[in-house]
Design a protein around this motif. Structure first.
Motif, PDB file in Angstrom:
ATOM      1  N   PHE A  42      38.726  34.124  40.586  1.00  0.00           N
ATOM      2  CA  PHE A  42      39.588  35.277  40.812  1.00  0.00           C
ATOM      3  C   PHE A  42      38.748  36.513  41.123  1.00  0.00           C
ATOM      4  O   PHE A  42      37.618  36.648  40.671  1.00  0.00           O
ATOM      5  CB  PHE A  42      40.452  35.537  39.573  1.00  0.00           C
ATOM      6  CG  PHE A  42      41.458  34.462  39.304  1.00  0.00           C
ATOM      7  CD1 PHE A  42      42.736  34.546  39.832  1.00  0.00           C
ATOM      8  CD2 PHE A  42      41.129  33.359  38.521  1.00  0.00           C
ATOM      9  CE1 PHE A  42      43.676  33.545  39.583  1.00  0.00           C
ATOM     10  CE2 PHE A  42      42.058  32.359  38.268  1.00  0.00           C
ATOM     11  CZ  PHE A  42      43.327  32.453  38.809  1.00  0.00           C
ATOM     12  N   GLY A  43      39.346  37.422  41.897  1.00  0.00           N
ATOM     13  CA  GLY A  43      38.670  38.680  42.201  1.00  0.00           C
ATOM     14  C   GLY A  43      37.650  38.579  43.308  1.00  0.00           C
ATOM     15  O   GLY A  43      36.809  39.466  43.456  1.00  0.00           O
ATOM     16  N   LYS A  44      37.701  37.523  44.115  1.00  0.00           N
ATOM     17  CA  LYS A  44      36.713  37.337  45.190  1.00  0.00           C
ATOM     18  C   LYS A  44      37.286  37.586  46.582  1.00  0.00           C
ATOM     19  O   LYS A  44      36.553  37.707  47.543  1.00  0.00           O
ATOM     20  CB  LYS A  44      36.136  35.911  45.141  1.00  0.00           C
ATOM     21  CG  LYS A  44      35.491  35.526  43.814  1.00  0.00           C
ATOM     22  CD  LYS A  44      34.272  36.349  43.513  1.00  0.00           C
ATOM     23  CE  LYS A  44      33.586  35.876  42.231  1.00  0.00           C
ATOM     24  NZ  LYS A  44      32.431  36.725  41.865  1.00  0.00           N
ATOM     25  N   THR A  45      38.620  37.643  46.693  1.00  0.00           N
ATOM     26  CA  THR A  45      39.245  37.749  48.014  1.00  0.00           C
ATOM     27  C   THR A  45      39.510  39.183  48.445  1.00  0.00           C
ATOM     28  O   THR A  45      39.830  39.429  49.607  1.00  0.00           O
ATOM     29  CB  THR A  45      40.585  36.988  48.027  1.00  0.00           C
ATOM     30  OG1 THR A  45      41.494  37.619  47.112  1.00  0.00           O
ATOM     31  CG2 THR A  45      40.391  35.530  47.632  1.00  0.00           C
ATOM     32  N   GLY A  46      39.425  40.116  47.508  1.00  0.00           N
ATOM     33  CA  GLY A  46      39.731  41.506  47.840  1.00  0.00           C
ATOM     34  C   GLY A  46      41.221  41.803  47.840  1.00  0.00           C
ATOM     35  O   GLY A  46      41.653  42.885  48.233  1.00  0.00           O
ATOM     36  N   LYS A  47      42.024  40.836  47.400  1.00  0.00           N
ATOM     37  CA  LYS A  47      43.477  41.011  47.337  1.00  0.00           C
ATOM     38  C   LYS A  47      43.976  40.780  45.918  1.00  0.00           C
ATOM     39  O   LYS A  47      43.366  40.022  45.163  1.00  0.00           O
ATOM     40  CB  LYS A  47      44.176  39.993  48.255  1.00  0.00           C
ATOM     41  CG  LYS A  47      43.946  40.164  49.733  1.00  0.00           C
ATOM     42  CD  LYS A  47      44.738  39.094  50.478  1.00  0.00           C
ATOM     43  CE  LYS A  47      44.557  39.190  51.979  1.00  0.00           C
ATOM     44  NZ  LYS A  47      45.375  38.149  52.676  1.00  0.00           N
ATOM     45  N   PRO A  48      45.114  41.389  45.568  1.00  0.00           N
ATOM     46  CA  PRO A  48      45.748  41.025  44.284  1.00  0.00           C
ATOM     47  C   PRO A  48      46.274  39.599  44.378  1.00  0.00           C
ATOM     48  O   PRO A  48      46.405  39.044  45.477  1.00  0.00           O
ATOM     49  CB  PRO A  48      46.881  42.044  44.143  1.00  0.00           C
ATOM     50  CG  PRO A  48      47.183  42.470  45.540  1.00  0.00           C
ATOM     51  CD  PRO A  48      45.874  42.436  46.277  1.00  0.00           C
ATOM     52  N   THR A  49      46.569  39.002  43.233  1.00  0.00           N
ATOM     53  CA  THR A  49      46.975  37.596  43.204  1.00  0.00           C
ATOM     54  C   THR A  49      48.199  37.389  42.328  1.00  0.00           C
ATOM     55  O   THR A  49      48.294  37.942  41.227  1.00  0.00           O
ATOM     56  CB  THR A  49      45.825  36.716  42.666  1.00  0.00           C
ATOM     57  OG1 THR A  49      44.644  36.938  43.455  1.00  0.00           O
ATOM     58  CG2 THR A  49      46.186  35.233  42.736  1.00  0.00           C
ATOM     59  N   TYR A  50      49.134  36.584  42.845  1.00  0.00           N
ATOM     60  CA  TYR A  50      50.253  36.118  42.032  1.00  0.00           C
ATOM     61  C   TYR A  50      49.861  34.761  41.458  1.00  0.00           C
ATOM     62  O   TYR A  50      49.455  33.859  42.183  1.00  0.00           O
ATOM     63  CB  TYR A  50      51.533  35.967  42.856  1.00  0.00           C
ATOM     64  CG  TYR A  50      52.621  35.242  42.095  1.00  0.00           C
ATOM     65  CD1 TYR A  50      53.315  35.873  41.074  1.00  0.00           C
ATOM     66  CD2 TYR A  50      52.924  33.905  42.378  1.00  0.00           C
ATOM     67  CE1 TYR A  50      54.293  35.201  40.344  1.00  0.00           C
ATOM     68  CE2 TYR A  50      53.907  33.224  41.657  1.00  0.00           C
ATOM     69  CZ  TYR A  50      54.579  33.885  40.646  1.00  0.00           C
ATOM     70  OH  TYR A  50      55.527  33.206  39.919  1.00  0.00           O
TER      71      TYR A  50
END
Length: 215
Positions: A42-50
């Motif tokens: 988590f936290g590697k894409t630069g986007k928030p996550t559902y």
């Protein structure tokens, strides 16, 4: 009997919590593998996550997989992942789960395997399904027990809702800062009080010695 066992385990999840809600929840510290053996952080894409926590024995979870599959294939400004815990809380063993899941033929859903229950414990997941909103840095912003429809999930990531969650986070940070200041002030007041008592004690001792000399 198997059905009763699964219901019992589900109830136990409601009653038991591994960590207290409100503690820091940072999924960037957790790396999981998906059903295809690929690692995910988590936290590697630069986007928030559902994130959706679910189980193969949970009927309402299964009824929502079509929504998750459709949501996963759409272009959007947030990621979608799901988490299951093979071998825990009544879930199938890892290989049995993989075989069963692949038979469902959902092509777009990312299913992560939380075999040690790390993510579930960190977020204090007590019921399936449970949803979580994770910021771009991997820190959890919100945990929502129960089922969410596709429209409800999309609403959570609307600009207005994101602004509200940011404000909530800022307020929490201010509250923590204020509490720290109060604690620091309390310590300072205590130290000043102790110093005053020591000074008063020394003055009384000096006065007593002066009186003894006069006598």
């Amino acid at each position: 009997m198997k059905g009763l066992k699964k219901i019992f385990l589900g109830v136990m999840m409601l009653l038991m919590g591994a960590v207290a809600f409100g503690a820091e929840m940072d999924l960037s510290k957790v790396t999981l593998k998906d059903v295809n053996g690929m690692s995910y952080s988590f936290g590697k894409t630069g986007k928030p996550t559902y994130v959706k926590f679910w189980a193969s024995w949970c009927p309402i979870c299964l009824s929502g997989l079509e929504d998750i599959n459709n949501l996963s294939k759409e272009k959007k400004d947030f990621e979608v992942v799901t988490i299951v815990s093979p071998g825990l809380a009544g879930e199938k063993k890892t290989e049995d789960f993989k075989k069963w899941y692949k038979s469902l033929d959902y092509k777009n859903i990312k299913v992560l395997l939380d075999e040690k229950g790390e993510a579930s414990k960190m977020l204090n997941v007590r019921v399936y399904p449970t949803s979580a909103i994770v910021a771009a840095d991997g820190k959890v912003q919100k945990v929502i027990p129960g089922h969410l429809e596709k429209a409800g999930i999309e609403k959570l990531f609307s600009s207005k809702m994101n602004d509200m969650m940011k404000e909530d986070k800022m307020m929490n940070n201010v509250k923590i800062k204020d509490e720290k200041m109060m604690n620091d002030k309390g310590m300072k007041d205590t130290m000043m009080k102790d110093d005053k008592m020591m000074n008063d004690k020394h003055m009384m001792k000096d006065d007593k010695m002066s009186m003894e000399k006069k006598l």
